[in-house]
Design an enzyme around this catalytic site. Structure first.
Site, short mmCIF file in Angstrom:
data_model
loop_
_atom_site.label_atom_id
_atom_site.label_comp_id
_atom_site.label_asym_id
_atom_site.label_seq_id
_atom_site.Cartn_x
_atom_site.Cartn_y
_atom_site.Cartn_z
N THR A 179 -27.10 -2.42 47.28
CA THR A 179 -27.95 -2.97 46.23
C THR A 179 -27.40 -2.66 44.83
O THR A 179 -26.54 -1.81 44.67
CB THR A 179 -29.41 -2.48 46.39
N SER A 180 -27.94 -3.35 43.84
CA SER A 180 -27.41 -3.28 42.48
C SER A 180 -27.82 -1.98 41.79
O SER A 180 -28.89 -1.44 42.05
CB SER A 180 -27.93 -4.47 41.67
N ASP B 197 -27.77 6.00 51.95
CA ASP B 197 -28.05 4.59 51.72
C ASP B 197 -29.39 4.51 50.96
O ASP B 197 -30.15 5.48 50.94
CB ASP B 197 -28.16 3.88 53.09
N LYS C 247 -26.64 -11.69 46.16
CA LYS C 247 -25.90 -12.94 45.84
C LYS C 247 -25.31 -13.54 47.11
O LYS C 247 -25.40 -14.75 47.34
CB LYS C 247 -24.78 -12.65 44.83
N ASP D 115 -31.70 1.10 50.44
CA ASP D 115 -32.73 0.20 50.99
C ASP D 115 -32.95 0.50 52.48
O ASP D 115 -32.03 0.39 53.29
CB ASP D 115 -32.31 -1.25 50.79
C1 XBP Z 1 -29.51 -3.56 51.37
C2 XBP Z 1 -29.07 -4.89 50.88
C3 XBP Z 1 -29.35 -5.31 49.50
C4 XBP Z 1 -30.79 -5.58 49.17
C5 XBP Z 1 -30.90 -6.43 47.93
O1 XBP Z 1 -28.54 -2.63 50.97
O2 XBP Z 1 -28.43 -5.60 51.60
O3 XBP Z 1 -28.64 -6.51 49.32
O4 XBP Z 1 -31.39 -6.31 50.22
O5 XBP Z 1 -30.24 -5.88 46.83
P1 XBP Z 1 -28.50 -1.03 51.36
P2 XBP Z 1 -29.40 -6.80 45.82
O6 XBP Z 1 -29.31 -0.83 52.60
O7 XBP Z 1 -27.05 -0.76 51.51
O8 XBP Z 1 -29.07 -0.28 50.19
O9 XBP Z 1 -30.14 -8.09 45.65
O10 XBP Z 1 -29.33 -5.98 44.54
O11 XBP Z 1 -28.05 -7.01 46.45
MG MG Z 2 -30.12 0.14 54.20
#
Ligand code: XBP
Ligand code: MG
Length: 234
Positions: free
Chosen positions: A121-122, A9, A53, A11
């Site tokens: 995330t993007s 993962d 989003k 974030d």
């Molecule tokens: C974490 C998320 C993401 C980020 C924002 O994802 O939920 O939405 O907060 O990124 P992960 P975006 O832990 O799976 O990486 O605005 O690009 O969606």
């Molecule tokens: Mg995460």
């Protein structure tokens, strides 16, 4: 089944990024003339909805802030602007990898394991974080990157992990996932993966009971312990 691949993962797991995401959301709201501010307490609640989003639309529906209806109609533009701001902040060097991450990535590559990303995330955010923390060309470390809108259903649905597995060409039984949040652990576990959990800033109180093991960070995790974990599942 021998250990073939590690799937990370982004974030909260590779790095503590959510404060930078929050900053990027708030700066974008201001730039669009929206008198919205997501403080830490509110963001902790909103984070239960994965995807930027989706999070904005959830906020509009649940909190009914001023200008919400119009903003919902331009959520793609809002989110694109937020992504650009986030990338700029990451390129500024605001974020470091969490303890143990860089070493574990290097050990895995040296041992011939495959590496992958499975994130909500993007994609531009993933690329900028990898470049800023691991250096130019470091994207080549990863054999597969499954990110953002590449799947319709984001975490906690298993789709993004299934996509990463398909890109890797590896079975779930030969891979281990690394996650920081309840949504992430649920997603990886539902795809049949053993999960190593490392709770972070915004997931300290999450239910991570679906993980095989939970560590404060990855500094004590090595390949031998991961191979034992996978062997113990059979
Ligand atoms: C974490 C998320 C993401 C980020 C924002 O994802 O939920 O939405 O907060 O990124 P992960 P975006 O832990 O799976 O990486 O605005 O690009 O969606
Ligand atoms: Mg995460």
């Amino acid at each position: 089944m021998p250990l073939e691949a590690l799937i990370f993962d982004v974030d909260g797991t590779l790095a503590e990024t959510e404060e930078v995401h929050r900053q990027a959301f708030n700066a974008t709201f201001a730039a669009f003339g929206l008198a919205w501010h997501w403080d830490r307490a509110l963001y902790a609640v909103l984070l239960k909805v994965t995807g930027g989003k989706e999070r904005i639309l959830h906020y509009v529906a649940g909190w009914q802030p001023p200008g919400g209806a119009a903003a919902a109609g331009q959520v793609a533009a809002l989110h694109a602007a937020k992504t650009a701001r986030y990338v700029a902040l990451v390129e500024d060097g605001r974020i470091a990898l969490r303890p143990g991450v860089g070493r574990l990535l290097a050990e895995a590559r040296a041992a011939g394991l495959k590496l992958a990303i499975a994130t909500t995330t993007s994609r531009p955010n993933v690329d900028s974080l990898i470049r800023a923390t691991l250096g130019d060309g470091a994207s080549a470390l990863f054999d597969a990157v499954a990110a953002g809108d590449m799947v319709a259903a984001k975490k906690p649905a298993p789709d993004i992990y299934r996509l990463a597995l398909a890109q890797l060409g590896s079975p779930a039984t030969g891979c281990i996932a690394f996650e920081d949040s309840a949504n992430g652990v649920r997603s990886a576990a539902a795809a049949g993966l053993a999960v190593v959990a490392t709770p972070g800033l915004y997931s300290a109180h999450d239910d991570l009971s679906g993980a095989a093991v939970c560590h404060d960070d990855l500094s004590t995790v090595d390949l031998d312990s991961l191979r034992r974990l996978l062997a113990g599942r059979r």
